[in-house]
Design an enzyme around this catalytic site. Structure first.
Site, PDB file in Angstrom:
ATOM      1  N   ARG A 154       0.887  -1.047   0.005  1.00  0.00           N
ATOM      2  CA  ARG A 154       0.094  -0.025   0.198  1.00  0.00           C
ATOM      3  C   ARG A 154       0.885   1.281  -0.109  1.00  0.00           C
ATOM      4  O   ARG A 154       0.467   2.538  -0.066  1.00  0.00           O
ATOM      5  CB  ARG A 154      -1.062  -0.019   1.449  1.00  0.00           C
ATOM      6  CG  ARG A 154      -2.026  -1.212   0.885  1.00  0.00           C
ATOM      7  CD  ARG A 154      -2.823  -0.678   1.928  1.00  0.00           C
ATOM      8  NE  ARG A 154      -2.708  -1.399   3.421  1.00  0.00           N
ATOM      9  CZ  ARG A 154      -2.459  -3.157   3.507  1.00  0.00           C
ATOM     10  NH1 ARG A 154      -3.231  -3.744   2.782  1.00  0.00           N
ATOM     11  NH2 ARG A 154      -2.166  -3.072   4.927  1.00  0.00           N
ATOM     12  N   GLU A 170       2.299  -7.057  13.402  1.00  0.00           N
ATOM     13  CA  GLU A 170       1.069  -6.945  14.492  1.00  0.00           C
ATOM     14  C   GLU A 170       1.380  -8.407  13.933  1.00  0.00           C
ATOM     15  O   GLU A 170       0.426  -8.873  14.825  1.00  0.00           O
ATOM     16  CB  GLU A 170       0.107  -6.367  13.858  1.00  0.00           C
ATOM     17  CG  GLU A 170      -0.689  -5.415  15.243  1.00  0.00           C
ATOM     18  CD  GLU A 170      -1.671  -4.797  14.820  1.00  0.00           C
ATOM     19  OE1 GLU A 170      -1.152  -4.384  13.205  1.00  0.00           O
ATOM     20  OE2 GLU A 170      -2.379  -5.104  15.564  1.00  0.00           O
TER      21      GLU A 170
HETATM   22  P1  AMP Z   1       4.065  -2.395  11.977  1.00  0.00           P
HETATM   23  O1  AMP Z   1       4.910  -3.094  11.308  1.00  0.00           O
HETATM   24  O2  AMP Z   1       2.441  -3.370  12.557  1.00  0.00           O
HETATM   25  O3  AMP Z   1       4.151  -0.973  12.037  1.00  0.00           O
HETATM   26  O4  AMP Z   1       2.405  -2.933  10.488  1.00  0.00           O
HETATM   27  C1  AMP Z   1       2.647  -2.131   8.951  1.00  0.00           C
HETATM   28  C2  AMP Z   1       2.239  -2.473   8.133  1.00  0.00           C
HETATM   29  O5  AMP Z   1       1.965  -3.476   8.438  1.00  0.00           O
HETATM   30  C3  AMP Z   1       1.854  -1.137   7.007  1.00  0.00           C
HETATM   31  O6  AMP Z   1       2.321  -1.339   6.001  1.00  0.00           O
HETATM   32  C4  AMP Z   1       0.324  -2.124   7.439  1.00  0.00           C
HETATM   33  O7  AMP Z   1       0.021  -1.820   5.740  1.00  0.00           O
HETATM   34  C5  AMP Z   1       0.075  -2.796   7.943  1.00  0.00           C
HETATM   35  N1  AMP Z   1      -0.990  -2.938   8.908  1.00  0.00           N
HETATM   36  C6  AMP Z   1      -0.208  -2.962  10.640  1.00  0.00           C
HETATM   37  N2  AMP Z   1      -1.200  -3.472  11.112  1.00  0.00           N
HETATM   38  C7  AMP Z   1      -2.677  -2.922  10.287  1.00  0.00           C
HETATM   39  C8  AMP Z   1      -3.681  -2.555  10.917  1.00  0.00           C
HETATM   40  N3  AMP Z   1      -4.087  -2.827  11.482  1.00  0.00           N
HETATM   41  N4  AMP Z   1      -4.124  -2.562   9.815  1.00  0.00           N
HETATM   42  C9  AMP Z   1      -3.759  -1.894   9.002  1.00  0.00           C
HETATM   43  N5  AMP Z   1      -2.847  -2.720   7.881  1.00  0.00           N
HETATM   44  C10 AMP Z   1      -1.943  -2.624   8.463  1.00  0.00           C
END
Ligand code: AMP
Length: 182
Positions: A66, A103
């Protein structure tokens, strides 16, 4: 570091983020940006807001998938080159790779090696910062490629997951920008 929600967009655009509980796994509250993307004026104003940051950079990096949607538009709007930061096994040339925790799981990201002139300044764009693991891996890759990460920018952050503070403490000089409150 510049504070949260510092780019100029109408905060009511946040209503175009759809919340999907338990996707892709139970317990994850997924922020679906597709309603915002399909709204022409909302998408345009987010791209223009990101583009305000582009002057200070020579390249725009987008994180698959995205981050590509916004990053490539911002690169085109601002006349900068685009650098794809891709999931493992997608880039055809020699790559640098970083493993990281998500996550909802683990993953790795890659960047092409030796393609961009050393010390070029880079703005990194993604849609959501949650725990900050993905953004941190992208910053590490940009540094490993001999480039200078100037700023990161996200459509949305999920403050309880602590991504902003994690990135800020690891890279104190890096700017962290977000367009919309949670
Ligand atoms: P993080 O590495 O935990 O900061 O997660 C960020 C990445 O995972 C981004 O590329 C987001 O597109 C995706 N992502 C993580 N959690 C979510 C969420 N709750 N909703 C949408 N996209 C998420």
């Amino acid at each position: 570091m510049i504070g949260p929600y510092d780019l100029q967009v109408d905060q009511s655009l946040g209503k175009l983020i759809r919340v999907i509980p338990d996707f892709p796994k139970p317990g994850i509250i997924f922020k679906d940006i597709t309603p915002l993307l399909s709204n022409a004026s909302a998408f345009k104003s987010c791209c223009l807001a990101f583009a305000e940051l582009a002057d200070q950079a020579e390249y725009i990096a987008g994180i698959e998938a995205r981050g590509f949607i916004f990053g490539s538009v911002v690169a085109g709007l601002s006349g900068k080159g685009f650098i794809p930061i891709r999931k493992s096994g997608k880039l055809p040339g020699q790559t640098l790779s970083v493993d990281y925790d998500l996550e909802y799981g683990t993953a790795s990201l890659e960047i092409h090696k030796g393609l961009i002139p050393a010390d070029s300044k880079v703005l990194i764009i993604d849609d959501v910062i949650a725990t900050g693991g993905t953004a941190s891996a992208a910053v590490d890759l940009v540094i490993a490629a001999g480039l200078i990460p100037i700023a990161t920018a996200f459509l949305l952050e999920i403050p309880p997951l602590g991504g902003r503070s994690r990135i800020a403490s690891k890279y104190p000089k890096l700017q962290i920008h977000t367009l919309l409150a949670e």
